[in-house]
Design an enzyme around this catalytic site. Structure first.
Site, PDB file in Angstrom:
ATOM      1  NE  ARG A 158      -8.202  19.260 -44.100  1.00 30.23           N
ATOM      2  CZ  ARG A 158      -7.495  19.537 -43.017  1.00 30.23           C
ATOM      3  NH1 ARG A 158      -6.451  18.800 -42.678  1.00 30.23           N
ATOM      4  NH2 ARG A 158      -7.832  20.550 -42.250  1.00 30.23           N
ATOM      5  N   GLY A 159      -5.591  14.840 -48.112  1.00 24.73           N
ATOM      6  CA  GLY A 159      -5.870  13.584 -48.807  1.00 24.73           C
ATOM      7  C   GLY A 159      -4.634  12.856 -49.271  1.00 24.73           C
ATOM      8  N   GLY A 185      -0.447  14.784 -40.160  1.00 27.35           N
ATOM      9  CA  GLY A 185      -0.588  13.914 -41.338  1.00 27.35           C
ATOM     10  C   GLY A 185       0.500  14.230 -42.356  1.00 27.35           C
ATOM     11  CB  THR A 186       1.739  17.488 -43.609  1.00 28.41           C
ATOM     12  OG1 THR A 186       0.413  17.869 -43.933  1.00 28.41           O
ATOM     13  CG2 THR A 186       2.698  17.998 -44.644  1.00 28.41           C
ATOM     14  CB  THR A 212      -1.783  22.078 -36.294  1.00 34.20           C
ATOM     15  OG1 THR A 212      -3.076  22.141 -35.698  1.00 34.20           O
ATOM     16  CG2 THR A 212      -0.769  21.906 -35.204  1.00 34.20           C
ATOM     17  CG  ASP A 214      -6.836  22.460 -34.236  1.00 30.96           C
ATOM     18  OD1 ASP A 214      -7.368  23.558 -34.472  1.00 30.96           O
ATOM     19  OD2 ASP A 214      -7.267  21.378 -34.679  1.00 30.96           O
ATOM     20  N   GLY A 258     -10.916  23.303 -33.232  1.00 38.00           N
ATOM     21  CA  GLY A 258     -10.319  22.365 -32.285  1.00 38.00           C
ATOM     22  C   GLY A 258     -11.126  21.085 -32.303  1.00 38.00           C
ATOM     23  CG  MET A 362     -14.690  34.698 -40.968  1.00 35.89           C
ATOM     24  SD  MET A 362     -15.896  35.760 -40.219  1.00 35.89           S
ATOM     25  CE  MET A 362     -15.055  37.317 -40.361  1.00 35.89           C
ATOM     26  CB  ILE A 363     -10.233  32.328 -36.593  1.00 33.10           C
ATOM     27  CG1 ILE A 363     -11.153  33.227 -35.774  1.00 33.10           C
ATOM     28  CG2 ILE A 363      -8.974  31.973 -35.818  1.00 33.10           C
ATOM     29  CD1 ILE A 363     -11.698  32.604 -34.532  1.00 33.10           C
TER      30      ILE A 363
HETATM   31  O1  F6P Z   1      -6.143  21.391 -38.741  1.00 33.20           O
HETATM   32  C1  F6P Z   1      -7.112  21.106 -37.809  1.00 33.20           C
HETATM   33  C2  F6P Z   1      -8.338  21.959 -38.020  1.00 33.20           C
HETATM   34  O2  F6P Z   1      -8.050  23.282 -37.782  1.00 33.20           O
HETATM   35  C3  F6P Z   1      -9.481  21.496 -37.130  1.00 33.20           C
HETATM   36  O3  F6P Z   1      -9.579  22.067 -35.879  1.00 33.20           O
HETATM   37  C4  F6P Z   1     -10.650  21.747 -37.985  1.00 33.20           C
HETATM   38  O4  F6P Z   1     -11.680  20.894 -37.700  1.00 33.20           O
HETATM   39  C5  F6P Z   1     -10.137  21.451 -39.340  1.00 33.20           C
HETATM   40  O5  F6P Z   1      -8.807  21.868 -39.332  1.00 33.20           O
HETATM   41  C6  F6P Z   1     -11.006  22.019 -40.379  1.00 33.20           C
HETATM   42  O6  F6P Z   1     -10.353  22.075 -41.605  1.00 33.20           O
HETATM   43  P1  F6P Z   1     -11.006  21.632 -42.986  1.00 33.20           P
HETATM   44  O7  F6P Z   1     -12.404  22.142 -43.004  1.00 33.20           O
HETATM   45  O8  F6P Z   1     -10.138  22.254 -44.000  1.00 33.20           O
HETATM   46  O9  F6P Z   1     -10.964  20.150 -43.017  1.00 33.20           O
END
Ligand code: F6P
Length: 481
Positions: A158-159, A185-186, A212, A214, A258, A362-363
């Site tokens: 990320r970032g 974002g990507t 995603t 989500d 989420g 885990m999911i």
């Molecule tokens: O991509 C969204 C998401 O699945 C969110 O629901 C969750 O909060 C986040 O990613 C957590 O990801 P990370 O811990 O890698 O920032």
């Protein structure tokens, strides 16, 4: 990015995607090699008609306008790249999601098996990998069994990133097809990479593949990995249910991902039938008083002896902020809820046993399930057909069950949310029979503040025309690709 809008009869509007020929002239074209490919020789129609488009809204009124359309995906008669001219690269960005490796595998195999493209590079560690890491060579052999693993073989991050360095790297490595797998974002990043490529006048196709867990990317029916996440969540819910029903007044509490949208929680609840209450970011809830969570828990325990609650990580954010009663403020909504429910019932004569399960990471670390694997394959192949046909600056995804090329700006406009005035949320409420939390008593105090203040002023606003309704714009969640 300037929208490329084409209008037609009866209010027909095509929100088209850019093409290399929009900014480069005299590009050579070639007959599509698929016409000599035995896999495609069995199809009745090799190629998609250039005028084929897909309507955004499946439900139409007889007198209404024909509405917004997107370009249909698929192989075109002419391609704008000869196979030996292509150097493709693949990058994965953002959080993990089941199916990332399947998309990588199918991009590599699809490029090679369908179009004879042999030069395929993996960019390691997300966007920064373009300039901070070496590339790896990807072949059908090297990716053969990666779909059986969770995560991404390329790594992710990320970032921030430096745009000019990414495009320099694309130029230096003579890459001309860039496949970018990631969330909103990507996709924003993909959009600016496309713009910079265009500004430099490069013959490079930039393609986004939306990701995603989500499922909150707008326009598309659903994102890959979502089905797997909902399925995997069942294991946690089953465990919570088993724990809860094994003791007197047992409560199983499961937190699911989420941050801003409750799709995983909503679908996992609907799938399970063991969940008595589902809490999501889009539906503010309150604890005390008539119609509140505590009252519902007490009733469920009295009637059933146990209960299961599913909470999306972004739910109750506002309650937490207002936890001014001297309790420790928990950042994690699951921990906070667990603490607050235990504290509340400790002050009553109801002896509860609460077990909290947090399966979130885990999911998302598991490999994709069967249906997501098929979906990832279709996405990857659709992405390749578009790039070979000279399209660029697009994200690929299903709209009303048909794969389309969608301009970047549509995907990054605004994340999708569960619309609690739509029928899908009503279905959930009817299935769990939980309170709707729509009518907090006026004088109810939540964490020291009037309940009304936790209700966002727009929570019950009618969604705008463009907004994705779970009801009519997520058919793919349960339907075909
Ligand atoms: O991509 C969204 C998401 O699945 C969110 O629901 C969750 O909060 C986040 O990613 C957590 O990801 P990370 O811990 O890698 O920032």
């Amino acid at each position: 990015m300037e929208p490329k809008i084409v209008t037609g009869n009866g209010g027909y509007t095509l929100d088209d995607v850019p093409h290399l020929s929009d900014y480069l002239s005299n590009l050579p074209t070639y007959p599509n090699p698929l016409q000599n490919n035995p896999s495609y020789s069995v199809t009745k129609q090799y190629f998609v008609d250039d005028d084929d488009t897909v309507v955004q809204k499946a439900v139409q009124h007889k007198d209404g306008p024909r509405g917004l359309h997107f370009r249909r995906q698929g192989p075109r008669q002419k391609v704008y790249y000869s196979p030996d001219e292509v150097t493709a690269c693949i990058v994965t960005c953002g959080g993990l999601c089941p199916g990332l490796n399947t998309v990588i595998r199918e991009l590599v195999c699809g490029l090679d098996y369908m179009y004879g493209v042999k030069n395929i590079l993996g960019i390691q560690g997300g966007y920064q990998g373009f300039y901070a890491r070496n590339t790896i060579t990807l072949t059908p052999k090297s990716v053969d069994s990666i779909h059986k693993r969770g995560g991404t073989i390329l790594g992710s991050s990320r970032g921030g990133y430096v745009l000019s360095k990414i495009v320099d790297s694309i130029q230096d490595r003579r890459i001309n097809q860039v496949y970018i797998i990631g969330g909103d974002g990507t996709q924003k990043g993909a959009s600016v990479i496309y713009q910079e490529v265009r500004k430099r006048g490069l013959k490079v196709s930039v393609i986004g593949i939306p990701k995603t867990i989500d499922n909150d990317i707008p326009i598309i029916d659903k994102s890959f990995g979502f089905d797997t996440a909902v399925e995997e969540a069942q294991r946690a819910i089953n465990a919570a249910h088993t724990e809860a029903e094994s003791v007197e007044n047992g409560i199983g509490l499961v937190k699911l991902m989420g941050r801003d949208s409750g799709f995983i929680a909503m679908y996992a609840t609907l799938a399970s039938r063991d969940v008595d209450c589902c809490l999501i970011p889009e539906s503010p809830f309150y604890l005390e008083g008539p119609g509140g969570l505590y009252e519902f828990i007490a009733r469920k325990l009295r009637d059933n002896g146990h209960m299961v609650i599913v909470v999306a990580e972004g739910a109750g954010e506002k309650l937490e902020e207002r936890d001014a009663s001297g309790n420790k403020a928990f950042k994690d909504v699951g921990l906070w809820l667990s603490h607050t429910i235990k504290e509340h019932f400790a002050q009553t004569n109801l002896n509860i046993t609460l077990k909290y399960i947090d399966p979130t990471y885990m999911i998302r670390a598991v490999p994709a399930n069967a249906s997501d694997n098929v979906y990832c394959t279709v996405l990857a192949q659709s992405a390749i057909h578009g790039a070979m046909a000279g399209y660029t600056g697009y994200t690929v995804g299903p709209v009303n069950g048909r794969q389309c090329y969608i301009p970047f700006y549509r995907i990054i406009e605004k994340p999708n949310k569960v619309v609690i005035t739509d029928r899908m949320w009503a279905r959930l409420l009817s299935s769990t029979n939980q309170p709707s939390f729509m009518n907090p008593p006026k004088d109810t105090v939540v964490g020291g503040k009037p309940t009304e203040s936790i209700m966002p002023s727009n929570s019950f606003e009618k969604p705008s025309e463009n907004e994705n309704h779970v009801d009519d714009q997520h058919p793919g969640v349960n339907g075909s690709i």
